[in-house]
Design a protein around this motif. Sequence first.
Motif, PDB file in Angstrom:
ATOM      1  N   PRO A   1       1.585   3.746 -12.199  1.00 49.59           N
ATOM      2  CA  PRO A   1       2.201   3.627 -10.874  1.00 49.59           C
ATOM      3  C   PRO A   1       1.997   2.266 -10.212  1.00 49.59           C
ATOM      4  O   PRO A   1       2.937   1.717  -9.639  1.00 49.59           O
ATOM      5  CB  PRO A   1       1.515   4.730 -10.059  1.00 49.59           C
ATOM      6  N   ALA A   2       0.798   1.716 -10.295  1.00 46.06           N
ATOM      7  CA  ALA A   2       0.528   0.430  -9.644  1.00 46.06           C
ATOM      8  C   ALA A   2       1.390  -0.675 -10.242  1.00 46.06           C
ATOM      9  O   ALA A   2       1.831  -1.584  -9.527  1.00 46.06           O
ATOM     10  CB  ALA A   2      -0.950   0.081  -9.745  1.00 46.06           C
ATOM     11  N   THR A   3       1.669  -0.595 -11.530  1.00 41.53           N
ATOM     12  CA  THR A   3       2.510  -1.600 -12.192  1.00 41.53           C
ATOM     13  C   THR A   3       3.929  -1.562 -11.633  1.00 41.53           C
ATOM     14  O   THR A   3       4.542  -2.605 -11.381  1.00 41.53           O
ATOM     15  CB  THR A   3       2.520  -1.378 -13.712  1.00 41.53           C
ATOM     16  N   VAL A   4       4.465  -0.360 -11.445  1.00 35.43           N
ATOM     17  CA  VAL A   4       5.818  -0.228 -10.898  1.00 35.43           C
ATOM     18  C   VAL A   4       5.868  -0.802  -9.486  1.00 35.43           C
ATOM     19  O   VAL A   4       6.772  -1.572  -9.152  1.00 35.43           O
ATOM     20  CB  VAL A   4       6.273   1.249 -10.897  1.00 35.43           C
ATOM     21  N   ALA A   5       4.898  -0.446  -8.660  1.00 31.77           N
ATOM     22  CA  ALA A   5       4.866  -0.960  -7.282  1.00 31.77           C
ATOM     23  C   ALA A   5       4.747  -2.480  -7.269  1.00 31.77           C
ATOM     24  O   ALA A   5       5.478  -3.159  -6.536  1.00 31.77           O
ATOM     25  CB  ALA A   5       3.715  -0.320  -6.515  1.00 31.77           C
ATOM     26  N   GLN A   6       3.867  -3.033  -8.085  1.00 34.24           N
ATOM     27  CA  GLN A   6       3.693  -4.491  -8.139  1.00 34.24           C
ATOM     28  C   GLN A   6       4.965  -5.185  -8.619  1.00 34.24           C
ATOM     29  O   GLN A   6       5.346  -6.235  -8.092  1.00 34.24           O
ATOM     30  CB  GLN A   6       2.518  -4.852  -9.052  1.00 34.24           C
ATOM     31  N   THR A   7       5.627  -4.602  -9.602  1.00 40.22           N
ATOM     32  CA  THR A   7       6.870  -5.179 -10.113  1.00 40.22           C
ATOM     33  C   THR A   7       7.933  -5.220  -9.018  1.00 40.22           C
ATOM     34  O   THR A   7       8.590  -6.245  -8.811  1.00 40.22           O
ATOM     35  CB  THR A   7       7.389  -4.379 -11.330  1.00 40.22           C
ATOM     36  N   LEU A   8       8.083  -4.118  -8.305  1.00 38.36           N
ATOM     37  CA  LEU A   8       9.065  -4.084  -7.213  1.00 38.36           C
ATOM     38  C   LEU A   8       8.740  -5.111  -6.135  1.00 38.36           C
ATOM     39  O   LEU A   8       9.629  -5.829  -5.668  1.00 38.36           O
ATOM     40  CB  LEU A   8       9.107  -2.694  -6.584  1.00 38.36           C
TER      41      LEU A   8
ATOM     42  N   THR B   1       0.834  -1.206   0.000  1.00 34.36           N
ATOM     43  CA  THR B   1       0.000   0.000   0.000  1.00 34.36           C
ATOM     44  C   THR B   1       0.867   1.254   0.000  1.00 34.36           C
ATOM     45  O   THR B   1       0.619   2.192  -0.760  1.00 34.36           O
ATOM     46  CB  THR B   1      -0.937  -0.007   1.225  1.00 34.36           C
ATOM     47  N   ALA B   2       1.907   1.251   0.842  1.00 31.23           N
ATOM     48  CA  ALA B   2       2.786   2.420   0.935  1.00 31.23           C
ATOM     49  C   ALA B   2       3.540   2.655  -0.372  1.00 31.23           C
ATOM     50  O   ALA B   2       3.672   3.792  -0.833  1.00 31.23           O
ATOM     51  CB  ALA B   2       3.764   2.241   2.091  1.00 31.23           C
ATOM     52  N   MET B   3       4.019   1.579  -0.987  1.00 32.18           N
ATOM     53  CA  MET B   3       4.771   1.712  -2.231  1.00 32.18           C
ATOM     54  C   MET B   3       3.859   2.172  -3.370  1.00 32.18           C
ATOM     55  O   MET B   3       4.229   3.041  -4.162  1.00 32.18           O
ATOM     56  CB  MET B   3       5.424   0.379  -2.584  1.00 32.18           C
ATOM     57  N   THR B   4       2.668   1.607  -3.441  1.00 27.62           N
ATOM     58  CA  THR B   4       1.712   2.016  -4.475  1.00 27.62           C
ATOM     59  C   THR B   4       1.369   3.495  -4.297  1.00 27.62           C
ATOM     60  O   THR B   4       1.352   4.259  -5.271  1.00 27.62           O
ATOM     61  CB  THR B   4       0.444   1.145  -4.422  1.00 27.62           C
ATOM     62  N   PHE B   5       1.140   3.902  -3.054  1.00 27.88           N
ATOM     63  CA  PHE B   5       0.845   5.308  -2.788  1.00 27.88           C
ATOM     64  C   PHE B   5       2.005   6.198  -3.244  1.00 27.88           C
ATOM     65  O   PHE B   5       1.794   7.245  -3.854  1.00 27.88           O
ATOM     66  CB  PHE B   5       0.558   5.555  -1.302  1.00 27.88           C
ATOM     67  N   PHE B   6       3.236   5.790  -2.938  1.00 28.11           N
ATOM     68  CA  PHE B   6       4.417   6.572  -3.299  1.00 28.11           C
ATOM     69  C   PHE B   6       4.428   6.882  -4.797  1.00 28.11           C
ATOM     70  O   PHE B   6       4.568   8.036  -5.207  1.00 28.11           O
ATOM     71  CB  PHE B   6       5.695   5.819  -2.900  1.00 28.11           C
ATOM     72  N   PHE B   7       4.256   5.853  -5.619  1.00 33.71           N
ATOM     73  CA  PHE B   7       4.311   6.059  -7.067  1.00 33.71           C
ATOM     74  C   PHE B   7       3.078   6.807  -7.582  1.00 33.71           C
ATOM     75  O   PHE B   7       3.186   7.641  -8.483  1.00 33.71           O
ATOM     76  CB  PHE B   7       4.527   4.734  -7.797  1.00 33.71           C
ATOM     77  N   GLN B   8       1.921   6.546  -7.003  1.00 32.20           N
ATOM     78  CA  GLN B   8       0.712   7.270  -7.419  1.00 32.20           C
ATOM     79  C   GLN B   8       0.806   8.747  -7.056  1.00 32.20           C
ATOM     80  O   GLN B   8       0.334   9.602  -7.810  1.00 32.20           O
ATOM     81  CB  GLN B   8      -0.528   6.642  -6.787  1.00 32.20           C
ATOM     82  N   PHE B   9       1.415   9.049  -5.928  1.00 33.03           N
ATOM     83  CA  PHE B   9       1.555  10.447  -5.527  1.00 33.03           C
ATOM     84  C   PHE B   9       2.366  11.231  -6.557  1.00 33.03           C
ATOM     85  O   PHE B   9       2.010  12.350  -6.927  1.00 33.03           O
ATOM     86  CB  PHE B   9       2.227  10.565  -4.151  1.00 33.03           C
ATOM     87  N   TRP B  10       3.475  10.675  -7.029  1.00 37.48           N
ATOM     88  CA  TRP B  10       4.363  11.391  -7.940  1.00 37.48           C
ATOM     89  C   TRP B  10       3.874  11.393  -9.380  1.00 37.48           C
ATOM     90  O   TRP B  10       4.332  12.205 -10.192  1.00 37.48           O
ATOM     91  CB  TRP B  10       5.784  10.825  -7.855  1.00 37.48           C
ATOM     92  N   TRP B  11       2.936  10.514  -9.718  1.00 43.68           N
ATOM     93  CA  TRP B  11       2.448  10.404 -11.099  1.00 43.68           C
ATOM     94  C   TRP B  11       1.968  11.738 -11.679  1.00 43.68           C
ATOM     95  O   TRP B  11       2.351  12.094 -12.810  1.00 43.68           O
ATOM     96  CB  TRP B  11       1.370   9.325 -11.163  1.00 43.68           C
ATOM     97  N   PRO B  12       1.153  12.522 -10.984  1.00 35.38           N
ATOM     98  CA  PRO B  12       0.706  13.797 -11.573  1.00 35.38           C
ATOM     99  C   PRO B  12       1.849  14.785 -11.834  1.00 35.38           C
ATOM    100  O   PRO B  12       1.705  15.687 -12.651  1.00 35.38           O
ATOM    101  CB  PRO B  12      -0.263  14.372 -10.522  1.00 35.38           C
ATOM    102  N   GLU B  13       2.985  14.604 -11.169  1.00 31.07           N
ATOM    103  CA  GLU B  13       4.142  15.489 -11.359  1.00 31.07           C
ATOM    104  C   GLU B  13       5.119  14.942 -12.399  1.00 31.07           C
ATOM    105  O   GLU B  13       6.198  15.496 -12.593  1.00 31.07           O
ATOM    106  CB  GLU B  13       4.887  15.653 -10.028  1.00 31.07           C
ATOM    107  N   ARG B  14       4.746  13.858 -13.073  1.00 30.05           N
ATOM    108  CA  ARG B  14       5.700  13.144 -13.937  1.00 30.05           C
ATOM    109  C   ARG B  14       6.302  14.018 -15.023  1.00 30.05           C
ATOM    110  O   ARG B  14       7.480  13.871 -15.353  1.00 30.05           O
ATOM    111  CB  ARG B  14       5.061  11.890 -14.525  1.00 30.05           C
ATOM    112  N   HIS B  15       5.562  14.932 -15.602  1.00 24.93           N
ATOM    113  CA  HIS B  15       6.103  15.762 -16.679  1.00 24.93           C
ATOM    114  C   HIS B  15       7.166  16.724 -16.143  1.00 24.93           C
ATOM    115  O   HIS B  15       8.222  16.887 -16.762  1.00 24.93           O
ATOM    116  CB  HIS B  15       4.989  16.514 -17.406  1.00 24.93           C
ATOM    117  N   ARG B  16       6.887  17.307 -14.992  1.00 23.53           N
ATOM    118  CA  ARG B  16       7.878  18.196 -14.377  1.00 23.53           C
ATOM    119  C   ARG B  16       9.106  17.406 -13.938  1.00 23.53           C
ATOM    120  O   ARG B  16      10.237  17.828 -14.168  1.00 23.53           O
ATOM    121  CB  ARG B  16       7.271  18.919 -13.173  1.00 23.53           C
ATOM    122  N   LEU B  17       8.863  16.279 -13.301  1.00 22.11           N
ATOM    123  CA  LEU B  17       9.985  15.469 -12.829  1.00 22.11           C
ATOM    124  C   LEU B  17      10.832  14.976 -13.996  1.00 22.11           C
ATOM    125  O   LEU B  17      12.059  14.929 -13.900  1.00 22.11           O
ATOM    126  CB  LEU B  17       9.483  14.301 -11.974  1.00 22.11           C
TER     127      LEU B  17
END
Length: 178
Positions: free
Chosen positions: A160-167, A85-101
């Motif tokens: 994001p969920a795919t990255v978390a699941q892969t990890l 849950t924490a890892m999925t949240f981490f990647f989902q949080f940053w997703w909207p900032e992906r273009h800037r990042l």
Amino acid sequence: MNGQERLAEQSRQLLVEALFTLLADNHYGEITVTDLTTQAQLARRTFYRSFANKDDLLAFYGNRSLRRYQVVRREKLTATADLQTAMTFFFQFWWPERHRLRLLIQQNLFMGLLTQSRVTLTPQDLGLNPAATPYLTSFLIGGLWTTLNTWLAQATPEPPATVAQTLLRELPQLPTQS
């Protein structure tokens, strides 16, 4: 927040937006304070009321983003959220900032956001037990930040969920001492 504070915050936000607009077509080293204030349609003195230089502006963006991560995480997840849950949240949080990042990643500015930040991520921010050692906390922060860098550097990053699941699927494959 009073009217003057609200205006100052709006100016800082306009300057952050100007920075990312300019980063899309210019190298960070070539962007000047004049470029930033012209893009934001603000006076140079307005810039200098909040920032000493453009590095301070970039640090402001990083600090504000990390603080927002902490606040939203504490609002949305319990302190004892499981790692998935924490890892999925981490990647989902940053997703909207992906273009800037991605702009920051392309200009080798992204990794510095974490190392130069005045925001300290805690074990709870990562879904760890509060008693986790500083080593484990640092290991996860560094790993997650580097993974974020690798993920968002791609032209079309996976969801994001795919990255978390892969990890989570690959973590048990790490060699352990017997």
